[in-house]
Write a protein that holds these residues in place. Structure first.
Motif, PDB file in Angstrom:
ATOM      1  N   ASP A  68     -34.705  18.378   0.373  1.00  0.00           N
ATOM      2  CA  ASP A  68     -35.118  19.559   0.089  1.00  0.00           C
ATOM      3  C   ASP A  68     -34.517  20.663  -0.653  1.00  0.00           C
ATOM      4  O   ASP A  68     -34.086  21.660  -0.110  1.00  0.00           O
ATOM      5  CB  ASP A  68     -35.834  20.335   1.757  1.00  0.00           C
ATOM      6  CG  ASP A  68     -36.765  19.255   2.229  1.00  0.00           C
ATOM      7  OD1 ASP A  68     -37.431  18.668   1.468  1.00  0.00           O
ATOM      8  OD2 ASP A  68     -36.979  19.645   3.242  1.00  0.00           O
ATOM      9  N   LYS A  69     -33.910  19.937  -1.737  1.00  0.00           N
ATOM     10  CA  LYS A  69     -32.902  21.094  -2.286  1.00  0.00           C
ATOM     11  C   LYS A  69     -33.426  22.353  -2.765  1.00  0.00           C
ATOM     12  O   LYS A  69     -32.676  23.148  -2.839  1.00  0.00           O
ATOM     13  CB  LYS A  69     -32.245  20.106  -3.448  1.00  0.00           C
ATOM     14  CG  LYS A  69     -33.377  19.875  -4.600  1.00  0.00           C
ATOM     15  CD  LYS A  69     -32.806  19.063  -5.873  1.00  0.00           C
ATOM     16  CE  LYS A  69     -33.660  18.760  -6.943  1.00  0.00           C
ATOM     17  NZ  LYS A  69     -32.974  17.793  -7.992  1.00  0.00           N
ATOM     18  N   LEU A  70     -34.712  22.494  -3.267  1.00  0.00           N
ATOM     19  CA  LEU A  70     -35.165  23.734  -3.428  1.00  0.00           C
ATOM     20  C   LEU A  70     -34.826  24.857  -2.040  1.00  0.00           C
ATOM     21  O   LEU A  70     -34.700  26.010  -2.398  1.00  0.00           O
ATOM     22  CB  LEU A  70     -36.837  23.709  -3.569  1.00  0.00           C
ATOM     23  CG  LEU A  70     -37.505  24.657  -4.604  1.00  0.00           C
ATOM     24  CD1 LEU A  70     -36.802  24.667  -6.033  1.00  0.00           C
ATOM     25  CD2 LEU A  70     -38.940  24.403  -4.822  1.00  0.00           C
ATOM     26  N   ILE A  71     -35.215  24.297  -0.901  1.00  0.00           N
ATOM     27  CA  ILE A  71     -35.240  25.330   0.328  1.00  0.00           C
ATOM     28  C   ILE A  71     -33.512  25.803   0.307  1.00  0.00           C
ATOM     29  O   ILE A  71     -33.173  26.850   0.517  1.00  0.00           O
ATOM     30  CB  ILE A  71     -35.661  24.518   1.464  1.00  0.00           C
ATOM     31  CG1 ILE A  71     -37.020  24.440   1.402  1.00  0.00           C
ATOM     32  CG2 ILE A  71     -35.352  25.556   2.708  1.00  0.00           C
ATOM     33  CD1 ILE A  71     -37.587  23.587   2.682  1.00  0.00           C
ATOM     34  N   LYS A  72     -32.682  24.485   0.160  1.00  0.00           N
ATOM     35  CA  LYS A  72     -31.309  24.773   0.331  1.00  0.00           C
ATOM     36  C   LYS A  72     -30.758  25.695  -0.681  1.00  0.00           C
ATOM     37  O   LYS A  72     -29.996  26.584  -0.363  1.00  0.00           O
ATOM     38  CB  LYS A  72     -30.479  23.444   0.116  1.00  0.00           C
ATOM     39  CG  LYS A  72     -30.585  22.621   1.372  1.00  0.00           C
ATOM     40  CD  LYS A  72     -29.617  21.192   1.042  1.00  0.00           C
ATOM     41  CE  LYS A  72     -29.942  20.293   2.100  1.00  0.00           C
ATOM     42  NZ  LYS A  72     -29.631  18.807   1.819  1.00  0.00           N
ATOM     43  N   GLN A  73     -31.233  25.545  -1.951  1.00  0.00           N
ATOM     44  CA  GLN A  73     -30.855  26.628  -2.918  1.00  0.00           C
ATOM     45  C   GLN A  73     -31.380  27.975  -2.950  1.00  0.00           C
ATOM     46  O   GLN A  73     -30.418  28.771  -3.047  1.00  0.00           O
ATOM     47  CB  GLN A  73     -31.339  25.911  -4.166  1.00  0.00           C
ATOM     48  CG  GLN A  73     -30.721  26.494  -5.576  1.00  0.00           C
ATOM     49  CD  GLN A  73     -29.320  26.523  -5.477  1.00  0.00           C
ATOM     50  OE1 GLN A  73     -28.831  25.395  -5.294  1.00  0.00           O
ATOM     51  NE2 GLN A  73     -28.746  27.418  -6.072  1.00  0.00           N
ATOM     52  N   THR A  74     -32.639  28.247  -2.326  1.00  0.00           N
ATOM     53  CA  THR A  74     -33.130  29.529  -2.000  1.00  0.00           C
ATOM     54  C   THR A  74     -32.073  30.212  -0.795  1.00  0.00           C
ATOM     55  O   THR A  74     -31.909  31.158  -1.041  1.00  0.00           O
ATOM     56  CB  THR A  74     -34.697  29.520  -1.764  1.00  0.00           C
ATOM     57  OG1 THR A  74     -35.287  28.581  -2.622  1.00  0.00           O
ATOM     58  CG2 THR A  74     -35.137  30.772  -1.468  1.00  0.00           C
ATOM     59  N   LEU A  75     -32.009  29.520   0.226  1.00  0.00           N
ATOM     60  CA  LEU A  75     -31.146  30.005   1.025  1.00  0.00           C
ATOM     61  C   LEU A  75     -29.980  30.458   0.730  1.00  0.00           C
ATOM     62  O   LEU A  75     -29.276  31.504   1.208  1.00  0.00           O
ATOM     63  CB  LEU A  75     -31.030  28.992   2.358  1.00  0.00           C
ATOM     64  CG  LEU A  75     -32.387  28.678   3.262  1.00  0.00           C
ATOM     65  CD1 LEU A  75     -32.297  27.479   4.198  1.00  0.00           C
ATOM     66  CD2 LEU A  75     -32.914  29.932   4.040  1.00  0.00           C
ATOM     67  N   LYS A  76     -29.403  29.505  -0.087  1.00  0.00           N
ATOM     68  CA  LYS A  76     -27.923  29.861  -0.704  1.00  0.00           C
ATOM     69  C   LYS A  76     -27.972  31.072  -1.585  1.00  0.00           C
ATOM     70  O   LYS A  76     -27.009  31.927  -1.461  1.00  0.00           O
ATOM     71  CB  LYS A  76     -27.288  28.668  -1.362  1.00  0.00           C
ATOM     72  CG  LYS A  76     -26.710  27.613  -0.493  1.00  0.00           C
ATOM     73  CD  LYS A  76     -26.186  26.457  -1.098  1.00  0.00           C
ATOM     74  CE  LYS A  76     -25.526  25.449  -0.265  1.00  0.00           C
ATOM     75  NZ  LYS A  76     -25.534  23.913  -0.880  1.00  0.00           N
ATOM     76  N   SER A  77     -28.953  31.008  -2.336  1.00  0.00           N
ATOM     77  CA  SER A  77     -28.841  32.008  -3.180  1.00  0.00           C
ATOM     78  C   SER A  77     -29.345  33.307  -2.785  1.00  0.00           C
ATOM     79  O   SER A  77     -29.447  34.161  -3.575  1.00  0.00           O
ATOM     80  CB  SER A  77     -29.945  31.731  -4.557  1.00  0.00           C
ATOM     81  OG  SER A  77     -31.137  31.484  -3.901  1.00  0.00           O
ATOM     82  N   THR A  78     -30.253  33.265  -1.733  1.00  0.00           N
ATOM     83  CA  THR A  78     -30.803  34.864  -1.215  1.00  0.00           C
ATOM     84  C   THR A  78     -29.488  35.774  -0.824  1.00  0.00           C
ATOM     85  O   THR A  78     -28.611  35.463  -0.354  1.00  0.00           O
ATOM     86  CB  THR A  78     -31.401  34.669   0.161  1.00  0.00           C
ATOM     87  OG1 THR A  78     -32.368  33.391   0.057  1.00  0.00           O
ATOM     88  CG2 THR A  78     -32.137  35.889   0.493  1.00  0.00           C
TER      89      THR A  78
END
Lengths: 186, 120
Positions: free
Chosen positions: B4-14
């Motif tokens: 689920d790299k999209l979720i990880k990336q979103t959480l990191k970039s928020t």
């Protein structure tokens, strides 16, 4: 910090070396804050609640039995603190028909979230995450951002490991549905 | 689910503003205050416990002395005449005066010390 070191530090704090508690504050303040800020969506409130969580942890330190890591125990306190705060504020979240979530296939969700990132998708996902309830936000933050294992999450949320797995699956599907709603597909 | 790299990336970039720089300092200040409160509470509890046990021991002693050793704790009868009563009142007056002066002295000393401390 290793579990054994943590136990030793806790023992010394309980014996009166209060200053040692700063190790825990230094080590976990960012993680605790980042979980709480996602739940309460306000920096000022999140800081205050993080501080409350650390103070509660300090005053209840003698009840820490060591059956889980200190961070898991601390996250449980932080989560409960944030949840109590959110419950007082009645936030209206978009209602989603449970049957829609049930119809979504795991394969579709898996493929969707493994896509290469693009700015639009990230923005949509950010909006979707903001629409999750407090428990779901905390769950995905700890799982994806803090890399907590399912058994640790079970301790934080007071659920069984199976329940945590189900909730994680359901949250992914909910995110998928929320993004599709933004696209106007559902 | 592990990917689920999209979720990880979103959480990191928020972008949430990070925790303030003095967060640790402020938290530890409150922790020290809490520790001091806990220490005082424990001290008071200890003091209350010791006092209670001491009273219990005294009561047990009195009971044992009275019951097993037939020791009498009755107070002697005192007959007050008018002259002895005036002496008693005078003694109480002097004692009250001494207590008042000692209290006043302690109060003035504390004030002087506080003022001196503030000047430093």
């Amino acid at each position: 910090m290793e579990s054994k070191d943590e136990q030793l530090t806790i023992k010394r704090i309980l014996e009166g070396e209060t200053a040692l508690f700063s190790h825990f504050v230094e080590q976990y303040s960012h993680s605790v804050y980042s979980m709480i800020v996602r739940i309460v969506q306000s920096r000022e409130d999140a800081e205050e609640l993080s501080q409350d969580a650390f103070l509660k942890a300090f005053s209840k330190l003698d009840t820490f039995k060591g059956d889980c890591s200190f961070s898991t125990w601390l996250f449980r306190i932080a989560y409960n603190t944030a949840i109590s705060f959110v419950r007082k504020k009645k936030v209206i979240l978009p209602a989603i028909d449970e049957s829609i979530i049930e119809t979504v296939s795991d394969e579709a969700v898996g493929t969707f979230f493994d896509e290469d990132e693009n700015e639009r998708r990230l923005q949509q996902l950010e909006i979707a995450i903001a629409q999750l309830n407090a428990e779901e936000k905390a769950l995905i933050t700890l799982f994806y951002l803090e890399s907590k294992r399912v058994n640790e999450l079970a301790m934080v949320f007071g659920l069984t490991t199976e329940n945590v797995r189900v909730k994680l699956h359901r949250t992914r599907k909910k995110l998928f549905v929320l993004i599709k709603m933004q696209d106007g597909e559902r | 689910m592990e990917k689920d790299k999209l979720i990880k990336q979103t959480l990191k970039s928020t972008q949430w503003p990070p925790v303030s720089v003095d967060f640790q300092y402020k938290t530890m200040q409150k922790v020290f205050l809490l520790a001091e409160k806990k220490r005082k509470r424990a001290y008071m509890l200890n003091l209350a416990g010791i006092s209670f046990v001491s009273l219990l021991l005294v009561a047990a002693c009195i009971y044992i002395l009275e019951v097993y050793f037939a020791f009498s704790f009755t107070l002697p009868e005192i007959h007050l005449t008018s002259s002895s009563l005036s002496i008693l009142i005078f003694s109480f007056y002097i004692a009250a005066l001494v207590f008042l002066l000692i209290g006043l002295d302690a109060f003035m000393r504390r004030r002087w010390q506080m003022r001196n401390g503030n000047l430093e």
